[in-house]
Design a protein around this motif. Sequence first.
Motif, PDB file in Angstrom:
ATOM      1  N   ALA A 133      13.614 -28.590  -7.671  1.00 13.53           N
ATOM      2  CA  ALA A 133      13.580 -29.798  -8.494  1.00 13.53           C
ATOM      3  C   ALA A 133      12.563 -29.667  -9.617  1.00 13.53           C
ATOM      4  O   ALA A 133      12.635 -30.352 -10.630  1.00 13.53           O
ATOM      5  CB  ALA A 133      13.262 -31.014  -7.624  1.00 13.53           C
ATOM      6  N   GLY A 134      11.573 -28.781  -9.432  1.00 11.40           N
ATOM      7  CA  GLY A 134      10.511 -28.625 -10.427  1.00 11.40           C
ATOM      8  C   GLY A 134      10.707 -27.390 -11.273  1.00 11.40           C
ATOM      9  O   GLY A 134      11.838 -26.943 -11.499  1.00 11.40           O
ATOM     10  N   THR A 135       9.614 -26.867 -11.747  1.00 13.16           N
ATOM     11  CA  THR A 135       9.675 -25.752 -12.702  1.00 13.16           C
ATOM     12  C   THR A 135       8.973 -24.493 -12.189  1.00 13.16           C
ATOM     13  O   THR A 135       8.915 -23.492 -12.913  1.00 13.16           O
ATOM     14  CB  THR A 135       9.006 -26.177 -14.022  1.00 13.16           C
ATOM     15  N   GLN A 136       8.389 -24.507 -10.981  1.00 15.40           N
ATOM     16  CA  GLN A 136       7.630 -23.349 -10.503  1.00 15.40           C
ATOM     17  C   GLN A 136       8.590 -22.290  -9.986  1.00 15.40           C
ATOM     18  O   GLN A 136       9.561 -22.586  -9.294  1.00 15.40           O
ATOM     19  CB  GLN A 136       6.652 -23.764  -9.389  1.00 15.40           C
ATOM     20  N   ARG A 137       8.268 -21.020 -10.270  1.00 10.71           N
ATOM     21  CA  ARG A 137       9.107 -19.917  -9.800  1.00 10.71           C
ATOM     22  C   ARG A 137       8.751 -19.554  -8.353  1.00 10.71           C
ATOM     23  O   ARG A 137       9.640 -19.172  -7.587  1.00 10.71           O
ATOM     24  CB  ARG A 137       8.904 -18.700 -10.696  1.00 10.71           C
ATOM     25  N   PHE A 138       7.454 -19.646  -8.034  1.00 10.76           N
ATOM     26  CA  PHE A 138       7.004 -19.291  -6.684  1.00 10.76           C
ATOM     27  C   PHE A 138       6.036 -20.365  -6.215  1.00 10.76           C
ATOM     28  O   PHE A 138       5.184 -20.819  -6.972  1.00 10.76           O
ATOM     29  CB  PHE A 138       6.320 -17.925  -6.694  1.00 10.76           C
ATOM     30  N   TYR A 158      10.748 -18.871  -3.403  1.00 11.18           N
ATOM     31  CA  TYR A 158      10.922 -18.214  -4.701  1.00 11.18           C
ATOM     32  C   TYR A 158      12.263 -18.656  -5.273  1.00 11.18           C
ATOM     33  O   TYR A 158      13.261 -18.753  -4.566  1.00 11.18           O
ATOM     34  CB  TYR A 158      10.888 -16.696  -4.554  1.00 11.18           C
ATOM     35  N   GLU A 159      12.333 -18.908  -6.553  1.00  5.56           N
ATOM     36  CA  GLU A 159      13.532 -19.462  -7.185  1.00  5.56           C
ATOM     37  C   GLU A 159      14.710 -18.480  -7.128  1.00  5.56           C
ATOM     38  O   GLU A 159      14.514 -17.273  -7.138  1.00  5.56           O
ATOM     39  CB  GLU A 159      13.230 -19.811  -8.637  1.00  5.56           C
TER      40      GLU A 159
END
Length: 625
Positions: A133-138, A158-159
Amino acid sequence: MARKRSLSFRIAFIFSVFIAAAFAATGIITALLVDGRVTGLTTDIQSQMTRARGDQMAEFIKKMEATARMVAFRDQIRTADLDRIEELMKALRTQVSEDIDMIFYAGRDGEAVTSLGTRVNIKDRDYFQAVVAGTQRFFISKAVISRATNLPVVLMAYEVLDPAGARRGLIGIQIDLGKLSQIALSMKSGQTGYGWIADKDGLVIAHPNKDVAMTLVLSETDSKGYRGLADLARRFQAESSGVGSYRTPDGRDVTTFFVQVPGSPGWILALSQETREIRRTATELVQVLIVTVVIALVLSILISVLVARSVAKPVDHVRVSVERVARGELGKARLVSEYSRKVLERGDEVGAIALAINDMIEALVRIATDIRQASGQVSTGSQELSSTAQGLSQGATEQAASVEELSASVEELASTVKQNAENTSQADALAQRVARNAEDSGKAVAKTSESMGEIASRISIIEEIARQTNLLALNAAIEAARAGDAGKGFAVVASEVRKLAERSQKAAQEINGLSRDSVSVAQEAGKLLTELVPDIKKVADLIQEITAASNEQSSGAEQIAKGITQMDMVVQQNASASEELAGTSEELASQAELMADTVSFFKVDGSDSRGAVESRPVRSSRPAG
């Protein structure tokens, strides 16, 4: 009255105090340095170990991230086919690291397929919100209770992107906190040191005590009896690494070394150890140092006592000798014993003092002996001088009587000559009588000449006595000077005797001169009288010449009378000087006896100084024994 302390005690006390102060200062400074250095070294080692373990955890996190990224890029995951993904998850269970408890895939709807063959919905989890839902990759989650295993775990997500690059879901790696704790729990230090982990909210997520893990919140520890742990927790997030301390509910002081784990969501890796154990090595070293200092201090005090005795004993031995000198026991004061020889042969200042004192004693023995001999000689000489002065006084008295007789004869001669001048007219009748008187006068003049010679001889004796007295007084002054303070009074008396001798010698010289003049005058008068006898026989023919000769004789008689008067005064002075010389000789004898009594205080070879000494002692500044 203050209690007297021996030199040995004082030296030992001063050395002991100084050594004790030096050792105490050295021990304290060394103990402080050792305590600080050892404690600092221990602190550095523990801090380094904590940072190394933190770096190890960071490497573990990177390893898990790399594993998740590798799985996220597989084609099966990118197709979003849950059946294929489920088969992949089951296959990966045996392929991924044994540190991974579970691996799963979750799509955008939150449905997750796990490697355990279960399906759960994780849409409400923080890591799902952060990655999908957010923008963090890890993202690394907080420690939670796993819905799949019902155990405390940490999730790393991890995305997952579709072929077009859009975010489709995430790959999650679940790590059992027990396995994660092994990194922290492997940290050991001594008997009481252990490692533990806390998250950024202060929750202890890994701890060797299972009752503490996942239950203890550091910010709430004050209410549970901990002192200083809450303050330490606030430092965890403010500092990358550091050292702090707190007290447990049971009263134990604990030192904690902490470091923020790089790449973690605010995890703190901490190493706690009881403070007393950290300081144990320093304490043991300080105790060993204290024991060493005490032993060294005791040995130093013993050595100082021995040194003090080695100095004080010979000094006390010399003191006894000096006390004997003060009591006048010069013979016993000599340093001639075997121990005295050892003291004199010392090469230090004590030996030099003992040698100087022994030389002083030998010098005092020689001086006492010399003064004793000199006082005896002065006493004998004074007695002889007194006897000679008495004889001289008696001779001067006899000379005075003779001079008075001579004066009367001269006055009679003057009267006769005057009468001859007045009775020139009766010269013829009285010629015979004048001749007889002239013969008598010749005899008187001859007698006077003899008396004058005798006076000159006596005056020469007086001169010789005055010279001898001057020499004796000079010798006495020299001996008094050698006697020092004890001969000061005798020196004054000797000086006065020498002055009187000089005056006597001068007076004798004057009298001798007058005597020679008187002899000359008397001889002239005898010659005139000798010539007068034949002239009287020719008085008739030479009446005029007799008148002139009588006038000349009257003038010469007056001069002789004056000379005799002066000679009488000199003889009277000589008699007075002789009496004074006799008195001075008696005083000199008295002073010599007083000096002998004074010197008798010193006892040489066991006897006092009154005893006669036949010969001087051998003058040596070194003891024979």
